[in-house]
Design an enzyme around this catalytic site. Structure first.
Site, PDB file in Angstrom:
ATOM      1  N   HIS B  55       0.863  -1.166   0.000  1.00  0.00           N
ATOM      2  CA  HIS B  55       0.000   0.000   0.000  1.00  0.00           C
ATOM      3  C   HIS B  55       0.913   1.233   0.000  1.00  0.00           C
ATOM      4  O   HIS B  55       2.141   1.111   0.128  1.00  0.00           O
ATOM      5  CB  HIS B  55      -0.912  -0.039   1.229  1.00  0.00           C
ATOM      6  CG  HIS B  55      -2.149  -0.867   1.031  1.00  0.00           C
ATOM      7  ND1 HIS B  55      -3.210  -0.852   1.906  1.00  0.00           N
ATOM      8  CD2 HIS B  55      -2.490  -1.711   0.028  1.00  0.00           C
ATOM      9  CE1 HIS B  55      -4.159  -1.658   1.459  1.00  0.00           C
ATOM     10  NE2 HIS B  55      -3.749  -2.198   0.329  1.00  0.00           N
ATOM     11  N   GLU B  57       1.319   3.603   2.200  1.00  0.00           N
ATOM     12  CA  GLU B  57       1.995   3.839   3.475  1.00  0.00           C
ATOM     13  C   GLU B  57       3.104   2.817   3.730  1.00  0.00           C
ATOM     14  O   GLU B  57       4.182   3.155   4.223  1.00  0.00           O
ATOM     15  CB  GLU B  57       0.981   3.795   4.626  1.00  0.00           C
ATOM     16  CG  GLU B  57      -0.095   4.876   4.547  1.00  0.00           C
ATOM     17  CD  GLU B  57      -1.335   4.453   3.745  1.00  0.00           C
ATOM     18  OE1 GLU B  57      -1.213   3.578   2.861  1.00  0.00           O
ATOM     19  OE2 GLU B  57      -2.416   5.007   4.008  1.00  0.00           O
ATOM     20  N   SER B  80      -7.348   8.255   3.754  1.00  0.00           N
ATOM     21  CA  SER B  80      -7.483   7.664   5.092  1.00  0.00           C
ATOM     22  C   SER B  80      -6.884   6.260   5.106  1.00  0.00           C
ATOM     23  O   SER B  80      -7.222   5.430   4.262  1.00  0.00           O
ATOM     24  CB  SER B  80      -8.969   7.598   5.462  1.00  0.00           C
ATOM     25  OG  SER B  80      -9.151   6.870   6.664  1.00  0.00           O
ATOM     26  N   CYS B  82      -6.138   2.441   5.602  1.00  0.00           N
ATOM     27  CA  CYS B  82      -6.919   1.230   5.882  1.00  0.00           C
ATOM     28  C   CYS B  82      -6.447   0.627   7.209  1.00  0.00           C
ATOM     29  O   CYS B  82      -5.489   1.091   7.821  1.00  0.00           O
ATOM     30  CB  CYS B  82      -6.770   0.236   4.722  1.00  0.00           C
ATOM     31  SG  CYS B  82      -5.207  -0.674   4.725  1.00  0.00           S
ATOM     32  N   CYS B  85      -2.714  -0.287   7.239  1.00  0.00           N
ATOM     33  CA  CYS B  85      -1.790   0.848   7.362  1.00  0.00           C
ATOM     34  C   CYS B  85      -1.991   1.596   8.679  1.00  0.00           C
ATOM     35  O   CYS B  85      -1.038   2.154   9.227  1.00  0.00           O
ATOM     36  CB  CYS B  85      -1.935   1.751   6.145  1.00  0.00           C
ATOM     37  SG  CYS B  85      -1.503   0.871   4.615  1.00  0.00           S
TER      38      CYS B  85
END
Lengths: 150, 150
Positions: B55, B57, B80, B82, B85
């Protein structure tokens, strides 16, 4: 059909032993389907790849490759999953987690259970021994791996 | 000194735009120190590397390399985070998260705030547009990325 959790754990424990032999953090994991097909296995790769993002569970998840969903899978790990790896399980709706032990470290497995994940903790003596020895020998590496070093 | 969150977000948004140009999931992130030094930046790599574990992040976190701790860092992300993360942020005690928008997807940022993380949501129109267009064009890829496809 219910699988034997100890047989699934044996695969994750082999990964942990491999990680130990490589001088890494001795935590292993494997992702199976609920009918026992191995999708991916892996171990913590912080030391081996200089990669802080590869915990055992994320390594097994990566090695399983892309899937449209995970609702038919079981995550098996030698140690209670940290918040990072617990978040992985929750986000991808992995319905069952098998854990070798939660004595030497307790992560987010109770939180997962509260959110409907089936959690099986095995209290495996070999997994406990791997982590006990590792934490005694390399405390700074362990604390780095869980982000709590000073 | 307080940094300008919009300036930090610009780096993450550049990563999201790069991901879009590569045909991937257009989410970007960057990890900074609290005094504004860039430690690592990255974007979602599901499509590019066939890697479900990367992802935005986690990609920025990986690219920052190994650190003994993260108590002096800020995670900046276009969307935002998940649960996966968010779990990363909580496990590694990252004290501040800057979020481009939480309209098109709301992950674990409120949970992070409950656990003491400073959370700044910017409602950035460009970030909203990136995700709105992506979800409309590639819904199956988006649902795969957050583990909710049928």
């Amino acid at each position: 059909m219910d699988l034997d959790p100890a047989a699934l754990l044996a695969v994750a424990r082999e990964e942990a032993v491999l990680g130990k032999a490589e001088g890494g953090v001795p935590i292993g994991a494997a992702l199976f389907t609920v009918d026992g097909q191995l999708l991916g296995r892996g171990h913590n790769r912080r030391v081996q790849d200089d990669d802080p993002s590869m915990h055992a569970e994320t390594s097994a998840f990566r090695n399983a490759g892309r899937r449209p969903h995970y609702r038919d899978t079981i995550m098996v790990t030698t140690l209670s999953p940290c918040w990072y790896c617990s978040g992985l399980v929750r986000q991808f709706t992995i319905p069952h987690v098998v854990i070798g032990e939660a004595q030497t470290f307790s992560g987010g497995h109770e939180w997962l259970a509260e959110h409907g994940v089936r959690v099986t903790v095995l209290d495996d003596a070999d997994c406990v021994a791997l982590m006990t020895e590792f934490i005694a020998q390399r405390p700074e590496l362990w604390f780095e791996d869980i982000g709590t070093s000073s």
